[in-house]
Design a protein around this motif. Sequence first.
Motif, PDB file in Angstrom:
ATOM      1  N   HIS A 299       0.821  -1.213   0.000  1.00  0.00           N
ATOM      2  CA  HIS A 299       0.000   0.000   0.000  1.00  0.00           C
ATOM      3  C   HIS A 299       0.849   1.254   0.000  1.00  0.00           C
ATOM      4  O   HIS A 299       2.076   1.195   0.016  1.00  0.00           O
ATOM      5  CB  HIS A 299      -1.009  -0.020   1.154  1.00  0.00           C
ATOM      6  CG  HIS A 299      -0.414   0.004   2.531  1.00  0.00           C
ATOM      7  ND1 HIS A 299       0.246  -1.056   3.103  1.00  0.00           N
ATOM      8  CD2 HIS A 299      -0.435   0.978   3.479  1.00  0.00           C
ATOM      9  CE1 HIS A 299       0.603  -0.743   4.331  1.00  0.00           C
ATOM     10  NE2 HIS A 299       0.214   0.490   4.591  1.00  0.00           N
TER      11      HIS A 299
ATOM     12  N   ASP B 216       6.113   3.671   5.137  1.00  0.00           N
ATOM     13  CA  ASP B 216       6.806   2.571   5.824  1.00  0.00           C
ATOM     14  C   ASP B 216       6.718   1.263   5.034  1.00  0.00           C
ATOM     15  O   ASP B 216       7.203   0.227   5.491  1.00  0.00           O
ATOM     16  CB  ASP B 216       6.293   2.385   7.267  1.00  0.00           C
ATOM     17  CG  ASP B 216       4.787   2.258   7.377  1.00  0.00           C
ATOM     18  OD1 ASP B 216       4.078   2.950   6.624  1.00  0.00           O
ATOM     19  OD2 ASP B 216       4.315   1.476   8.214  1.00  0.00           O
ATOM     20  N   HIS B 217       6.138   1.327   3.831  1.00  0.00           N
ATOM     21  CA  HIS B 217       6.023   0.128   3.001  1.00  0.00           C
ATOM     22  C   HIS B 217       6.724   0.267   1.653  1.00  0.00           C
ATOM     23  O   HIS B 217       6.671  -0.640   0.840  1.00  0.00           O
ATOM     24  CB  HIS B 217       4.544  -0.253   2.853  1.00  0.00           C
ATOM     25  CG  HIS B 217       3.927  -0.435   4.208  1.00  0.00           C
ATOM     26  ND1 HIS B 217       3.919  -1.647   4.865  1.00  0.00           N
ATOM     27  CD2 HIS B 217       3.421   0.479   5.075  1.00  0.00           C
ATOM     28  CE1 HIS B 217       3.393  -1.469   6.078  1.00  0.00           C
ATOM     29  NE2 HIS B 217       3.090  -0.202   6.233  1.00  0.00           N
TER      30      HIS B 217
ATOM     31  N   LEU C 119       2.139   0.413  16.900  1.00  0.00           N
ATOM     32  CA  LEU C 119       2.239  -0.247  15.603  1.00  0.00           C
ATOM     33  C   LEU C 119       3.623  -0.863  15.409  1.00  0.00           C
ATOM     34  O   LEU C 119       3.823  -1.758  14.591  1.00  0.00           O
ATOM     35  CB  LEU C 119       1.984   0.807  14.506  1.00  0.00           C
ATOM     36  CG  LEU C 119       1.909   0.366  13.066  1.00  0.00           C
ATOM     37  CD1 LEU C 119       0.712  -0.540  12.827  1.00  0.00           C
ATOM     38  CD2 LEU C 119       1.811   1.580  12.133  1.00  0.00           C
TER      39      LEU C 119
ATOM     40  N   GLU D  76      -1.735  -4.169   5.645  1.00  0.00           N
ATOM     41  CA  GLU D  76      -1.897  -3.534   6.958  1.00  0.00           C
ATOM     42  C   GLU D  76      -3.384  -3.495   7.331  1.00  0.00           C
ATOM     43  O   GLU D  76      -3.808  -2.737   8.192  1.00  0.00           O
ATOM     44  CB  GLU D  76      -1.281  -2.133   6.973  1.00  0.00           C
ATOM     45  CG  GLU D  76      -1.060  -1.619   8.393  1.00  0.00           C
ATOM     46  CD  GLU D  76      -0.094  -0.451   8.474  1.00  0.00           C
ATOM     47  OE1 GLU D  76       0.822  -0.368   7.624  1.00  0.00           O
ATOM     48  OE2 GLU D  76      -0.247   0.377   9.397  1.00  0.00           O
TER      49      GLU D  76
ATOM     50  N   HIS E  77       2.794  -5.489   9.690  1.00  0.00           N
ATOM     51  CA  HIS E  77       3.216  -5.094  11.038  1.00  0.00           C
ATOM     52  C   HIS E  77       2.917  -6.277  11.961  1.00  0.00           C
ATOM     53  O   HIS E  77       2.022  -7.080  11.688  1.00  0.00           O
ATOM     54  CB  HIS E  77       2.452  -3.871  11.542  1.00  0.00           C
ATOM     55  CG  HIS E  77       2.795  -2.605  10.807  1.00  0.00           C
ATOM     56  ND1 HIS E  77       3.818  -1.771  11.197  1.00  0.00           N
ATOM     57  CD2 HIS E  77       2.268  -2.049   9.688  1.00  0.00           C
ATOM     58  CE1 HIS E  77       3.890  -0.742  10.357  1.00  0.00           C
ATOM     59  NE2 HIS E  77       2.965  -0.886   9.432  1.00  0.00           N
TER      60      HIS E  77
HETATM   61 ZN   LIG Z   1       2.500   0.617   8.014  1.00  0.00          ZN
END
Ligand SMILES: [Zn+2]
Length: 632
Positions: free
Chosen positions: A150, A154-155, A220, A280, A325
């Motif tokens: 996505h 952070d991906h 998270l 996620e 995560h």
């Molecule tokens: Zn994330």
Amino acid sequence: MQGPKDATEATCRAHAHLREHLPKASDEDFELSKRGFIATIPDARILNDAGHAVWEMTSFAFEAEATPPDTVNPSLWRQAKLNMIHGLFKVTERIYQVRNFDLSNITFIEGDKGYIVIDPLISSETARASLDLMRKHRGDKPVTAVIYTHSHVDHYGGVKGVLSDEEIARGDVRILAPEGFLEEAVSENVLAGNAMGRRATYMYGALLPRGPKGHVDAGLGKTVSLGQVSLVPPNEIISETGTKLVVDGVEIIFQMTPDTEAPAEMNFYFPQMKALCMAENCSCHMHNIYTPRGAQVRDAKSWSYYINEAIDLFGADTEVLFASHHWPRWGSDVAVEFLKKQRDMYKYVHDQTLRFANHGLTPTEIAEEITLPPSLAREWYTRGYYGTLNHNAKAVYQRYLGWFDGNPANLHKLPPVEAGKRYVELAGGADNLLKHARAAFDKGEYRWVAEIVNHLVFADPSNADARHLQADALEQMGYQAESGPWRGFYLTAAMELRNPRPPSATPRTGAAGQLRALPAEQLLDALSVRLNGPKAGERRMALNLEFTDTKERYLLSLENAVLHHVKNKTEAKPDASIAITRAGFVDLLLGEKTLDALVAAKSAKVEGNGGALTELVGLLDQFDFWFEIVMP
Ligand SMILES: [Zn+2]
């Protein structure tokens, strides 16, 4: 510098009360987190080229204590300990994850010729260290494909840690992403970027020292890494549920999940390994329907719908479920039960919020009223470590009914400073207000203290007693908070109230790097929100703009204190026609170069009144990253 204080008795009582209502103590999550462990690097310490740590767990070593300190919510402490478990783990045959080398997980699938990488973290350094660890233990093989689940940074931000510049230039590595990925990745943080960025420093506790009285966990994951962030666009877009691909010998079936945790997101299933990746859309806590740093609210109904669809499509054949995560779950029954409860957690918040709203309750009332049903409340993975039931209910209300609760007393409220002054007067002056607030503090009524002292802080931010009492109250609320982001907000506020920052000499233009990467449309959109309306007044202007390197043309016009841009349109009698490089234009906007200097360097050519563009740039605001939040 004024430091943090101890937990009060009231806070200790709140912890004790919470302990009685938490799910049954269980080591299951710890066992799942450690299952399949292969190896790690000491303290997960990852350095950048300059030798600075972009990630490390040494500063979280205090979390090794079994008993939570009084200054940390005991449930958040448990999650913080789980997020400490780092390294390379085998999920199932051919599937491996490196966890807690960054905020998110990076997953490696063993293909026929090399590795398929899912979600290369935030920073190149952490992604590279993860790949090195995988290669060390599973063989030195090339990366044959990358999948972005996505559009959140952070991906994808660390992709240059798993692909070399030559590989990127050759373009022969498959890079897969859901439809809308690139647009969402670049647009989500642009127009409100400065406000979001500043608020994010609160949410992630980035300014706080790490420790039992400071940052402990983001819920998270531990925190965000601090390395090189990049974006390599995908070269294969997935747009339909049911799409089947064979990537480096690995079969993958995709499920599109737009408007869930991210606007562009997808789950996928590996039939050969009977493994399901939930991106996620599922995590081991309650996620954010609204993220407190600020963003558009998410659609809880659609989120729940797509989890249900994943159960229908893949549930019966899933032997292991993993996500981007937290830790995986093994066994079909376990996976399906987890999916169902995650599905129903979001649907419950959605439906019950609207039930209450239809009874006439307002957001604050609903948030106070709503509790999870026993079957959901029993699970650790429905706890609000990131999102909370409280603010997620408000988010659902906002999605359907907006910010106004319908009570006209709230339709046209006095702004904080003016309201503050009158409340202080009503309370019989600052000293009286503080006396009342101190008595409330001694009774542990921190929410009430925060509400009334906030009026005094806004009426008179120079009142140090007020600021310190407000800090003390917010701090105890932070110690009591189960949500990492809530703790971050409270403790950062306390720190800033105790130690007001001197006004920053030069505004930090945080989004400078981002501006250069934006498509022209979005660059010009970003310009429009910087136009100072009152300053522009009745000035009218028309500029024919040509970006010489990208061959794009725009008519840029100013009218009614609004800036418009229309592609491929020109004005017959403009104030000026300007041909300029994209980079030169950004330099001009950021005030790094003048138009004259750009003309002299042959980066720009002007016909007509070049002064018009300079005048327009003069009408644009620079945003100060360090605007105040808890003070006027
Ligand atoms: Zn994330």
